[in-house]
Design a protein around this motif. Structure first.
Motif, PDB file in Angstrom:
ATOM      1  N   GLY A 256      35.318  26.618  32.576  1.00 21.95           N
ATOM      2  CA  GLY A 256      34.650  27.438  33.583  1.00 21.95           C
ATOM      3  C   GLY A 256      35.659  28.364  34.236  1.00 21.95           C
ATOM      4  O   GLY A 256      36.854  28.354  33.890  1.00 21.95           O
ATOM      5  N   ILE A 257      35.193  29.171  35.171  1.00 24.73           N
ATOM      6  CA  ILE A 257      36.078  30.122  35.867  1.00 24.73           C
ATOM      7  C   ILE A 257      35.786  30.061  37.368  1.00 24.73           C
ATOM      8  O   ILE A 257      34.631  30.190  37.789  1.00 24.73           O
ATOM      9  N   ASP A 258      36.844  29.858  38.151  1.00 26.71           N
ATOM     10  CA  ASP A 258      36.726  29.894  39.609  1.00 26.71           C
ATOM     11  C   ASP A 258      37.239  31.205  40.191  1.00 26.71           C
ATOM     12  O   ASP A 258      36.699  31.702  41.181  1.00 26.71           O
ATOM     13  N   ILE A 259      38.295  31.741  39.582  1.00 27.81           N
ATOM     14  CA  ILE A 259      38.933  32.953  40.113  1.00 27.81           C
ATOM     15  C   ILE A 259      39.249  33.887  38.953  1.00 27.81           C
ATOM     16  O   ILE A 259      39.876  33.477  37.971  1.00 27.81           O
ATOM     17  N   LEU A 260      38.826  35.130  39.084  1.00 27.96           N
ATOM     18  CA  LEU A 260      39.119  36.164  38.098  1.00 27.96           C
ATOM     19  C   LEU A 260      40.012  37.207  38.756  1.00 27.96           C
ATOM     20  O   LEU A 260      39.597  37.871  39.707  1.00 27.96           O
ATOM     21  N   VAL A 261      41.252  37.316  38.267  1.00 26.04           N
ATOM     22  CA  VAL A 261      42.210  38.273  38.820  1.00 26.04           C
ATOM     23  C   VAL A 261      42.343  39.447  37.859  1.00 26.04           C
ATOM     24  O   VAL A 261      42.842  39.295  36.745  1.00 26.04           O
ATOM     25  N   LEU A 262      41.901  40.619  38.287  1.00 26.92           N
ATOM     26  CA  LEU A 262      41.930  41.827  37.466  1.00 26.92           C
ATOM     27  C   LEU A 262      43.140  42.655  37.879  1.00 26.92           C
ATOM     28  O   LEU A 262      43.162  43.262  38.953  1.00 26.92           O
ATOM     29  N   ASN A 263      44.145  42.668  37.030  1.00 30.15           N
ATOM     30  CA  ASN A 263      45.430  43.238  37.416  1.00 30.15           C
ATOM     31  C   ASN A 263      45.983  44.259  36.420  1.00 30.15           C
ATOM     32  O   ASN A 263      46.868  45.034  36.757  1.00 30.15           O
ATOM     33  N   HIS A 264      45.469  44.294  35.205  1.00 28.13           N
ATOM     34  CA  HIS A 264      46.074  45.111  34.163  1.00 28.13           C
ATOM     35  C   HIS A 264      45.917  46.619  34.434  1.00 28.13           C
ATOM     36  O   HIS A 264      44.949  47.047  35.052  1.00 28.13           O
TER      37      HIS A 264
END
Length: 298
Positions: free
Chosen positions: A109-117
C-alpha cells in the motif's frame, strides 16, 4: 496601546516560527514512495524517512545509483527495514502507473507519495526556436504531467490510508524567474493543479492531504553546476544555498504535519512571494538583477 498589540503580534509570529510539532514516531512503518531519489533533495528525503523507520520505495532512471541509495538507507535506518527501488523514466507516462503498481505490490500500500523529480534543463533566453518548443514539451511531461499521473494512479491507495501527497515545487513556481521560463511555467502549473485538487478533496470529505513545498536555492550538485555553467556569479555571492539534507528534513516535516504549504528557506522565498502582488515591478527588478549572468552585464 498599539505598541503592545504590535509586540503581541510579533511574539505570536516568532512563536509560530519556533514551534515545532513534528512527531517522527508517526512515520514509523509508513509506506513511502519517493520520485527523483537518486541524488540531491530526493536522496536526502529517503535517508530521513529511513531514520524515522518508514518503508520506502525510491525511483529514478539510474539503477546503479538507486542501489547505492538503498544501501545507504539500510545503514542509516534499520537493517530489518524495507527499502525498495524501481527504475523509471518520468517522461514516459506508462512508467508512472508501473511505479505505483509496484509500490503497492511490494509495500502493501501507499501512505505517503513524495513527488520530487525534475528534468535537468539548460538555462538561457527563450527565443521560440524549434529546440525551445521541443524542450518545453519534455519539461512539462516530466515536471508536471508525471506528477499528475502518479497522483491519479495512487488515489485508491491514498484514500484507504488517508495518505499524503508531498509536491516538491520551487520559488520559480510562485515568482517568475528569467532564463528558466519553461521550468517556471511547469512549477506554476503544479501550484494551480494541486491547489485546485486540494479543494476538490475537501469538498468531498476525502482525507488525502496535499503539501506544496516552495523551495528556494539549494546547494545540490546539479543546481550549482548549472548556475556556474550559466555564470550566475552574483546570485551565488548574495545568496547562501540551503543544504539538501536540511531542505529534505523541512519537506518531511511539512508532509508529516499535513500542512498546506511550506517555504524553505523561509525568509528567502516567503517574503518575495508576499511582496509579489504588492510591489511587482520592484520584485521583478530585483529578480532580474540577481539572476542575470555576469556576461549579460558587460
Amino acid at each position: 496601546m498599539w505598541k503592545k498589540i504590535l509586540a503581541v503580534l510579533v511574539g505570536l509570529v516568532i512563536g509560530y516560527w519556533l514551534y515545532d510539532d513534528f512527531d517522527p514516531e508517526t512515520l514509523n512503518a509508513k509506506r513511502v514512495v519517493i520520485t527523483g531519489a537518486s541524488t540531491g533533495i530526493g536522496e536526502q528525503i529517503a535517508y530521513h524517512y529511513a531514520r524515522f523507520g518508514a518503508k520506502i520505495l525510491i525511483t529514478a532512471r539510474r539503477e546503479e545509483v538507486l542501489k547505492q541509495v538503498v544501501d545507504r538507507c539500510r545503514q542509516v535506518g534499520s537493517t530489518e527495514g524495507q527499502y525498495e527501488y524501481i527504475t523509471a523514466d518520468m517522461s514516459d507516462m506508462s512508467a508512472t502507473q508501473n511505479v505505483i503498481r509496484e509500490a503497492t505490490r511490494r509495500l502493501g500500500g501507499i501512505d505517503i507519495l513524495v513527488l520530487n523529480h525534475i528534468t535537468v534543463m539548460p538555462l538561457g533566453e527563450w527565443k521560440g526556436t524549434p529546440q525551445n518548443l521541443s524542450s518545453l514539451q519534455h519539461i512539462f511531461d516530466v515536471n508536471f504531467r508525471a506528477y499528475v499521473h502518479l497522483t491519479s494512479h495512487a488515489f485508491s491507495e491514498l484514500e484507504k490510508t488517508s495518505g499524503s501527497v508531498i509536491v516538491v515545487s520551487s520559488f520559480a513556481g510562485k515568482v517568475s524567474i528569467p532564463f528558466v521560463a519553461p521550468y517556471s511555467a511547469s512549477k506554476f502549473a503544479l501550484d494551480g493543479f494541486f491547489s485546485a485538487l486540494r479543494q476538490e478533496l475537501r469538498m468531498k470529505n476525502c482525507d488525502i492531504s496535499i503539501t506544496l513545498c516552495i523551495i528556494g536555492l539549494v546547494g545540490t550538485d546539479n543546481a550549482l553546476s548549472k548556475l556556474m555553467e550559466f555564470r550566475q556569479d552574483f546570485l551565488l555571492s548574495v545568496m547562501k544555498p540551503a543544504t539538501p539534507t536540511d531542505t529534505a528534513l523541512a519537506i518531511v516535516k511539512g508532509g508529516q504535519r499535513r500542512v498546506r504549504e511550506i517555504y524553505y528557506p523561509y525568509l528567502d522565498v516567503r517574503i518575495p512571494y508576499l511582496l509579489r502582488d504588492w510591489l511587482p515591478n520592484a520584485i521583478e527588478s530585483v529578480t532580474r538583477y540577481i539572476s542575470t549572468p555576469s556576461h549579460y552585464k558587460r
